[in-house]
Design an enzyme around this catalytic site. Structure first.
Site, PDB file in Angstrom:
ATOM      1  N   CYS A 183       0.840  -1.202   0.000  1.00  0.00           N
ATOM      2  CA  CYS A 183       0.000   0.000   0.000  1.00  0.00           C
ATOM      3  C   CYS A 183       0.872   1.248   0.000  1.00  0.00           C
ATOM      4  O   CYS A 183       0.660   2.182  -0.792  1.00  0.00           O
ATOM      5  CB  CYS A 183      -0.920  -0.028   1.223  1.00  0.00           C
ATOM      6  SG  CYS A 183      -2.100   1.332   1.287  1.00  0.00           S
ATOM      7  N   CYS A 184       1.877   1.284   0.893  1.00  0.00           N
ATOM      8  CA  CYS A 184       2.797   2.435   0.916  1.00  0.00           C
ATOM      9  C   CYS A 184       3.530   2.554  -0.417  1.00  0.00           C
ATOM     10  O   CYS A 184       3.810   3.674  -0.867  1.00  0.00           O
ATOM     11  CB  CYS A 184       3.813   2.274   2.041  1.00  0.00           C
ATOM     12  SG  CYS A 184       3.207   2.637   3.694  1.00  0.00           S
ATOM     13  N   CYS A 207      -1.081   8.575   7.316  1.00  0.00           N
ATOM     14  CA  CYS A 207      -2.422   8.207   6.850  1.00  0.00           C
ATOM     15  C   CYS A 207      -3.291   7.808   8.050  1.00  0.00           C
ATOM     16  O   CYS A 207      -2.807   7.160   8.992  1.00  0.00           O
ATOM     17  CB  CYS A 207      -2.330   7.032   5.891  1.00  0.00           C
ATOM     18  SG  CYS A 207      -1.440   7.380   4.364  1.00  0.00           S
ATOM     19  N   CYS A 230      -3.348   4.184   9.632  1.00  0.00           N
ATOM     20  CA  CYS A 230      -2.092   3.660  10.170  1.00  0.00           C
ATOM     21  C   CYS A 230      -1.460   4.589  11.208  1.00  0.00           C
ATOM     22  O   CYS A 230      -0.277   4.471  11.515  1.00  0.00           O
ATOM     23  CB  CYS A 230      -1.095   3.426   9.032  1.00  0.00           C
ATOM     24  SG  CYS A 230      -1.726   2.333   7.743  1.00  0.00           S
ATOM     25  N   CYS A 270       7.669   3.859   5.796  1.00  0.00           N
ATOM     26  CA  CYS A 270       6.769   3.650   4.654  1.00  0.00           C
ATOM     27  C   CYS A 270       7.535   3.220   3.408  1.00  0.00           C
ATOM     28  O   CYS A 270       6.931   2.733   2.451  1.00  0.00           O
ATOM     29  CB  CYS A 270       5.985   4.917   4.357  1.00  0.00           C
ATOM     30  SG  CYS A 270       7.008   6.322   3.846  1.00  0.00           S
TER      31      CYS A 270
HETATM   32  S1  SF4 Z   1       0.535   4.610   5.744  1.00  0.00           S
HETATM   33 FE1  SF4 Z   1      -1.091   3.017   5.664  1.00  0.00          FE
HETATM   34  S2  SF4 Z   1      -2.747   3.819   4.336  1.00  0.00           S
HETATM   35 FE2  SF4 Z   1      -0.894   5.111   4.060  1.00  0.00          FE
HETATM   36  S3  SF4 Z   1       0.098   4.294   2.278  1.00  0.00           S
HETATM   37 FE3  SF4 Z   1       1.051   3.271   4.048  1.00  0.00          FE
HETATM   38  S4  SF4 Z   1      -0.158   1.385   4.471  1.00  0.00           S
HETATM   39 FE4  SF4 Z   1      -1.336   2.693   3.021  1.00  0.00          FE
END
Ligand code: SF4
Length: 236
Positions: A107-108, A192, A195, A218
């Site tokens: 996701c990151c 985010c 998280c 991240c």
């Molecule tokens: S901090 Fe969480 S929601 Fe944001 S990009 Fe990374 S995993 Fe995804």
């Protein structure tokens, strides 16, 4: 573009310099080829304040992951209006949905790392607010670093590398710099919303990020590879 050995020499000469002098060096050394990355969720606003006095045309790269707190977006807008920054908003190429629940690293990668990788080749130098005292992973951060590993080398500039968290807050108080409103509600670092949690651990500024998991970064500051140079120009 500086060589790895040039970067080592620059780091040696600037390590004890004031943070705004390090930032001014980067702006003067890489005209039109330097950018500051900023989340507006932590100490980076110190650098934004300094940059507003040095050169407001320098791009400020803001990654809108699509998962930021509404307070982050409104704080960013107010801060940019007050200091006249040249913000460039980066967004993910696609929406991975709630991938953070099953694969946060991926996701990151989609929401944060790839947008930065897309624009980084435009710049020779990348300024950010990393500090040694933020985490063990950041404990060897230097003011000037030569990085490879991407499409092309980049000089990473960390004017606050040797600052403490109290140095950050002292500077913000002395200069009446506004801060993210959620920092007054138990959060110590904002990312985010899925998280990021409030944290009672005052000794660990990033304890609320990916709380309860082994994840601490991240990937934004780990996708390039630092190259260290020795006095003879030899690299390790
Ligand atoms: S901090 Fe969480 S929601 Fe944001 S990009 Fe990374 S995993 Fe995804």
């Amino acid at each position: 573009m500086l060589s790895a050995d040039d970067a080592r020499r620059a780091a040696a000469s600037l390590r004890g310099a004031p943070a705004d002098a390090v930032l001014a060096w980067a702006v003067a050394t890489f005209p039109g080829r330097v950018a500051l990355s900023l989340s507006f969720g932590g100490p980076g606003v110190v650098l934004a304040h300094m940059l507003s006095a040095i050169d407001r045309t320098v791009p400020v790269l803001f990654i809108d992951t699509g998962m930021l707190f509404p307070e982050t977006l409104s704080f960013k807008d107010a801060f940019v209006a007050r200091y006249g920054l040249n913000v460039v908003t980066l967004r993910p190429a696609s929406d991975p949905g709630p991938l953070y629940t099953t694969a946060p690293d991926a996701c990151c990668g989609i929401r944060k790392v790839e947008p930065m990788q897309r624009v980084l080749p435009l710049y020779a130098a990348w300024v950010s607010a990393l500090r040694r005292d933020q985490s063990s992973a950041r404990s060897e951060t230097d003011v000037i670093e030569y990085h490879g590993g991407g499409d092309r080398p980049v000089i990473k500039v960390h004017p606050l590398a040797y600052w403490s968290r109290s140095d950050v807050w002292r500077y913000m108080s002395e200069n009446q710099i506004p801060h993210h409103p959620l920092l007054d509600q138990g959060y110590s670092s904002l990312g985010c919303w899925p998280c990021t949690r409030p944290s009672a651990d005052a000794s660990d500024e990033r304890a609320g990020r990916w709380a309860g998991t082994a994840k601490t970064e991240c990937g934004l500051h780990t996708f390039t590879t630092r190259v260290r140079a020795r006095p003879g120009g030899e690299t390790t």
